[in-house]
Design an enzyme around this catalytic site. Structure first.
Site, PDB file in Angstrom:
ATOM      1  CD  GLN A   1      -1.684  -5.989   1.331  1.00  0.00           C
ATOM      2  OE1 GLN A   1      -1.460  -5.441   0.259  1.00  0.00           O
ATOM      3  NE2 GLN A   1      -0.847  -5.890   2.356  1.00  0.00           N
TER       4      GLN A   1
ATOM      5  CE  LYS B   1       1.012  -2.711  -1.059  1.00  0.00           C
ATOM      6  NZ  LYS B   1       0.919  -4.110  -0.602  1.00  0.00           N
TER       7      LYS B   1
ATOM      8  CG  ASP C   1       3.994  -8.330  -3.464  1.00  0.00           C
ATOM      9  OD1 ASP C   1       4.570  -7.228  -3.404  1.00  0.00           O
ATOM     10  OD2 ASP C   1       2.926  -8.583  -2.892  1.00  0.00           O
TER      11      ASP C   1
END
Lengths: 365, 365
Positions: free
Chosen positions: A169, A125, A192
C-alpha cells in the site's frame, strides 16, 4: 525530378498504409466486440490491439465523428455498478476454481503506518476479497519499521504458494526506499503492476505486461464498457504519477488515442484539455476542471479523490473529485461521479489481477 | 460554505505550489548550467531534474516566452560537430582510463543478416569505437540463423568482463523473437537501453534507468546544447516506436515538457504539430513535415532518415529526413539537418553509454 520521386513515394506509402491500417482497425474493433465465456473484462491483451506503425499522409484514416453538440445532461458512468458486476463475475470464477481444483486465489497486503486513507483503502480491498472468495492476509508494520522487516515479509509472500498477488500500500513513509521494496515483489505476483518490468512492457509496443496497474485498467474498462471509441481520439491525461497518470496515458496510447499528458509545469492546461475527446484527470485538486476545460461531448473520467471538510457529512468530510461534477454534466457526453466512479473499479481490477495470477499458476481457464 | 472551503483550499495549494515548484525550477536550471570536470554530456541524471508533482491553478508557473516571430533563417543544429566534440571527449576519457587502470571499454555487436542499412550502421559504430579507443567485436549471423545461436553468443558477451556494452542491431529477421533476445542482454551492459527494466525506469518518475536509448539521448543533448528551454514547453513527438518515439517522449516529459505523441492513427497531425514549441519527428516518411506543420520559432529535431533514389548522388541514393528542410529553415528557430543532425549523435551516445558502463564497473570517474 527529386520532388516527383518524393511525391510518388508518399502516395505509395499513403495507399499501402490506408489498406493495412484500415484492415487492422477492423480487426481491432472485432476483437473489442468479441466476448468469450468466462471473460470478465472487455480489456483485451494489449498485443492484440496493436496496429502496424506505417505512416500515411495527413489525411484521416478513420471516420471522424465530429464532436457532439452540447448535451443537456451527460451519461453518468456508474463505476459502482460496473465494479459490482465484475466482482460478481470474479466471485463465480473463484467458486468454479475452488470446486474444480480445490484452490482459491490469495492476496497479501503490506501496510505500513496509520495513514487514514491507506487504512480505508486496505480495509475496502480486504472486504472486496472476502466478498469474492479471495483469501487475503495483511502484514501490518508501524510507521517507524525497518526496511529489512518489510523485505523479509515480502520475500515470504513471494515464496508462499497460496499467495498469488502482493500489494504494497502506497505511499510508504519517507525513510523507506519505495523503489527497492517494489522491485522485490515477484513479477508473477505484482498485481499492482508497479514493477519496472511490468511498466516497461506496458510502455513498449509489441510487449505484454503481466499486470496492468489497477486504477488505469479500471479507467480503460469504464471507457470500453461505455462504448467510447478510443482509436484516433484526442485524450488528455491530467497528472503524471507512476500509479495513475503515466500508466493510463500509456494504456490509452496502446489503444491508439493521441495522448497528451498535462502536469504541474504545463502552461495553459485549460486550453489543451478543452480540445480532448477523452479527459482522464488524476491531479488531486478539488474542482480543478471547470466546464471551460471541457469540449462539448467529451468523456470525462475523474480519478481525483480529495477529502474536503463537510460538517453535514457522516464523518465530517466528503470526497470530491478533480472535476466540477455539475458543470461537467452539462457539457460532457459521459462523466464518472466521485465517489462511485473510478474508485470501486480500482478494487475490482485488483480482484481480477489476483484471479488472473492464480489462473496462470494453476493453468486454470 | 462548501464553495468557500474549496476556494480556500485551491488558493492554499496554488501558493504552496508556486513556491515549491519555482524553487525546484531554479534548482533544475542551476543543475543544467553546471558542468563538472570530465563531464561529457549536458544530460543530467533524470532523478536530479525531477520536480514535485504539486498542482497549482491554471496560472503560469514559469515565465512564458511568447513564440518568436518568423525568423528569416533558422539556426542549423550541427549534430556532426557536436557529436565530434563528444566523441573526442569520450576518447580522452578512454585514454585516461587506459593510462590509469590499464582497461578500455568494450562494445559487442550482434548483427543478423545482410540488410544494407544495418550493415552501414554497424560499420559506422565500429569505426566510431576505433576512433574513440573503445574495443569492439561483432558477432555476425546469417539471416536464417537459429535463435539459440544468438542466445549463446549473447550469454558469452554477458559473461565476458572485457565487454561493457552489448548491442543487438535491429530490426531482426521475423523468425527471431526480438523480445526474448533483448531481454537476455545483461541490464548492466544494455547500452541501447531497450531492456524493459531500463524502459520502465525511464518511464517512471523518481527512477533512474541505467542507460537511456541512444537516439533519444542524442536528441535531448542537441536540445540542451542548443540552449532550448524544455520545462513547460509544448513538445510533439511524431512516431511512437520503442527505439525512438516512445523514449524521447518519456525523456522530454521527465524534463517537464508537455508532450503529445502523434502517430499513424492521429487525426489531423498537422494541426497538433503546428502548436508545438519543440517537434521531434521519427516517422520515416520523407518530407512529411511541411512549413504548415510548424509554429514560427519552433525547434525541429529530425530523426527520420529515408534513402531516396538520386542518380546524381555517389551511391545512387541520398538520405532524406521527415522534414522539408528548406521550408523548416524559413519558419523554425532551429533545425537539425539530415544527414549530419541526429544520426552522428546516436553513435556518440552509444560511445558515452559504453564508456559509462566501463566506468561503473571499474569505479573509475
Amino acid at each position: 525530378m527529386y520532388r516527383k520521386i518524393l511525391m510518388r513515394m508518399r502516395m505509395r506509402m499513403m495507399n499501402a498504409t490506408r489498406k493495412v491500417v484500415v484492415g487492422w482497425a477492423k480487426e481491432y474493433k472485432r476483437y473489442l466486440s468479441t466476448t468469450t465465456t468466462n471473460q470478465i473484462l472487455l480489456s483485451p491483451p494489449l498485443v492484440s490491439v496493436d496496429l502496424p506503425e506505417i505512416w500515411g499522409s495527413t489525411s484521416t484514416l478513420y471516420h471522424h465523428h465530429p464532436s457532439q453538440s452540447p448535451v443537456s445532461h451527460a451519461k453518468i458512468i456508474n463505476g459502482k455498478s460496473i465494479a459490482e458486476e465484475i466482482t460478481s463475475r470474479v466471485a463465480s470464477n473463484v467458486k468454479r476454481m475452488k470446486e474444480s481444483i480445490g484452490k482459491v486465489p490469495g492476496l497479501a497486503v503490506i501496510l505500513v503506518g496509520q495513514r487514514r486513507d491507506s487504512l480505508t483503502y486496505v480495509r475496502n480491498k480486504i472486504k472486496a476479497c472476502e466478498e469474492a472468495g479471495i483469501k487475503s492476509v495483511v502484514a501490518e508494520f508501524p510507521d517507524s519499521c525497518a526496511e529489512e522487516d518489510i523485505m523479509t515479509s515480502l520475500s515470504k509472500f513471494n515464496e508462499d504458494p497460496s499467495v498469488h498477488g502482493i500489494l504494497v500500500q502506497l505511499p510508504l513513509p519517507e525513510h523507506l526506499d519505495e523503489e527497492k521494496i517494489l522491485n522485490l515483489v515477484s513479477l508473477e505476483k505484482d498485481v499492482d503492476g508497479f514493477h519496472p518490468i511490468n511498466m516497461g512492457n506496458l510502455s513498449m509496443r509489441g510487449r505484454e505486461p503481466l499486470f496492468v496497474p489497477c486504477t488505469p485498467k479500471g479507467c480503460l474498462e469504464l471507457l470500453l464498457r461505455s462504448g467510447v471509441e478510443i482509436v484516433g481520439k484526442k485524450a488528455v491525461v491530467i497528472g503524471r504519477s507512476n500509479i495513475v497518470g503515466l500508466p493510463i496515458a500509456l494504456l490509452l496510447q496502446r489503444h491508439h488515442a493521441t495522448v497528451t499528458i498535462v502536469h504541474a509545469c504545463t502552461k495553459n492546461p485549460e486550453r489543451i484539455t478543452c480540445e480532448a475527446d477523452i479527459v482522464v484527470t488524476a491531479a488531486g485538486v478539488p474542482s480543478l476542471i471547470r466546464s471551460s476545460w471541457l469540449k462539448p461531448g467529451a468523456v470525462v473520467i475523474d480519478v481525483g479523490t480529495c477529502p474536503v471538510e463537510d460538517p453535514s457529512a457522516e464523518y465530517g468530510y466528503r470526497l470530491v473529485g478533480d472535476v466540477c461534477y455539475e458543470e461537467a454534466l452539462s457539457i460532457a457526453s459521459a462523466v464518472t461521479p466521485v465517489p462511485g466512479g473510478v474508485g470501486p473499479m480500482t478494487i475490482a481490477m485488483l480482484l481480477c489481477n489476483t484471479l488472473d495470477s492464480a489462473k496462470w499458476l494453476y493453468g486454470f481457464t
